[in-house]
Design a protein around this motif. Sequence first.
Motif, PDB file in Angstrom:
ATOM      1  N   GLU A 306     -11.537  -5.829  34.663  1.00 37.53           N
ATOM      2  CA  GLU A 306     -12.571  -6.838  34.868  1.00 37.53           C
ATOM      3  C   GLU A 306     -13.410  -7.042  33.617  1.00 37.53           C
ATOM      4  N   GLU A 307     -13.619  -5.954  32.854  1.00 44.03           N
ATOM      5  CA  GLU A 307     -14.360  -6.095  31.596  1.00 44.03           C
ATOM      6  C   GLU A 307     -13.542  -6.922  30.597  1.00 44.03           C
ATOM      7  N   LYS A 308     -12.235  -6.737  30.602  1.00 42.92           N
ATOM      8  CA  LYS A 308     -11.379  -7.574  29.759  1.00 42.92           C
ATOM      9  C   LYS A 308     -11.584  -9.045  30.105  1.00 42.92           C
ATOM     10  N   ARG A 309     -11.494  -9.351  31.405  1.00 39.31           N
ATOM     11  CA  ARG A 309     -11.664 -10.737  31.842  1.00 39.31           C
ATOM     12  C   ARG A 309     -13.023 -11.290  31.438  1.00 39.31           C
ATOM     13  N   THR A 310     -14.052 -10.466  31.609  1.00 39.45           N
ATOM     14  CA  THR A 310     -15.401 -10.912  31.279  1.00 39.45           C
ATOM     15  C   THR A 310     -15.535 -11.229  29.793  1.00 39.45           C
TER      16      THR A 310
END
Length: 530
Positions: A306-310
């Motif tokens: 999710e941090e990648k996506r963010t």
Amino acid sequence: MSCRMTEERILIVDYGSQYTQLIARRIREAGVYSEIHPCTRPTDELAALNPDGVILSGGPCSVYDDYAPELDPELLRLTRDDGSPVPVLGICYGLQSMAHIAGGAVEGAERREFGRATLRIPNETRTDALLEGIPDGSTVWMSHGDHLTALPDGYTVLARTENAPIAAVRHTDRPHFGVQFHPEVVHTDYGAQLLENFALRICGCEGAWSPASFVETQVEALREQVGDQHVILGLSGGVDSSVAAALLHKAIGDQLHCIFVNNGLLRKGEWMQVQDTFRGHFNMDLRAVDASDRFLDALEGVDDPEEKRTRIGNTFIDVFTAETDALAQDLGTRPAFLAQGTLYPDVIESVSFKGPSVTIKTHHNVGGLPEELGFELLEPFRELFKDEVRAIGELLNVPSSIVNRHPFPGPGLAIRIMGEVTRERLATVRAADAIFIEELRAHDLYDEVWQALAVLLPVQTVGVMGDERTYEHVCALRAVTSVDGMTADWAHLPHDMLGHTANRIVNEVRGINRATYDITSKPPGTIEWE
């Protein structure tokens, strides 16, 4: 943007069934536009949509569960403009809800029924509008624990199965129908016929909706909405944004401006292919921005999906905003609209009959851009499934290499690397992915698969190559079959093809010494690994 694409519309009220999207697809296949709405949506809002019919889906609950969604009786009292009642069809839980609120008896079956059953239709009901063309003894698909044991006043039985004495019903005075089985699934022999009967014979729809009619209607709607303003579209090179660009270009021509951002996470050859296609084939205004270093720097040290996506999303917004500002300066005016290729499954997965769904993965194009960017949103495909968009792409002469291309996630190869994204790992997974796709094409299997991908795992294993010990990464191959991506099964690819592909990857891609094949369906897994 969401505008009415036809004067005919059937609403599917979702009670949480895994098959709900299939109902919508079957109705559209009958030539009638359909929409899915959660059962929590107020009845007056559904009535305002002026439906020609309503279908109540199945669901996982018993009507006696404390948390079971309840059917609003007013939904059964809707009328059309001419004062006639709106036809209603309840499927499985939908039927049980209709019967329960009307005083019928719903009880747990002595034998839960999951799978195929034989439908028995008495002679006197074989000419009923719902069952027209469906022979006695055909196969239907059951999936229920409860069933009706007594009808409410005013209803009559149309058909039965061995375990369900009330398998299909109708109201004697109102156009209200119900079936205990699931006509939307392919395992029900004449399910499509039953749903077509409901849409055309009972609801009185003409069945004129099609991808071609959508294009005609939507082009006119887009021209009217956009007027003399300018539109920007973030082009990814995938099916959805590409076909959206083609549709908008047909509608507004040079008022469309596409921005293609290289985030460094693209497939092999994609950076140049997209530019060649949209500048050459379509002669569109395409602004290509190579920001790969900026994205990869932002991903340094990040391993949480999710941090990648963010970080990818935030960086995209920054790059996209800067390019939009430059475009506005060139045009002398700021574009008023932002177009996206959002599809119906993206929207459906964001809604649950219990309210907002648990976040499985962040959809990069559903609410992904902040309101302060100041654009009015255009989403011409927000109410379409992927195969419908492909059909529209063919009508708009989008090259088959794009129309039939497998879906690709917005975060790109970043979510096909388990763990930190580095330039070296990107090169590794990109090369493995390219080999897998090459072999699918070489074996005439590419178009038989919904989506195929290679995943680089954060696992190293011992191997032997050239009489030397190796300690390198594992690559997982995944290929699935699906209709719209909402459910999927793992593709049963030939073993010799998989063996040859694995051999090529291990021999040609540095850093990989082992390959595996993922045989998980969706659900319980997702198509992408992150």
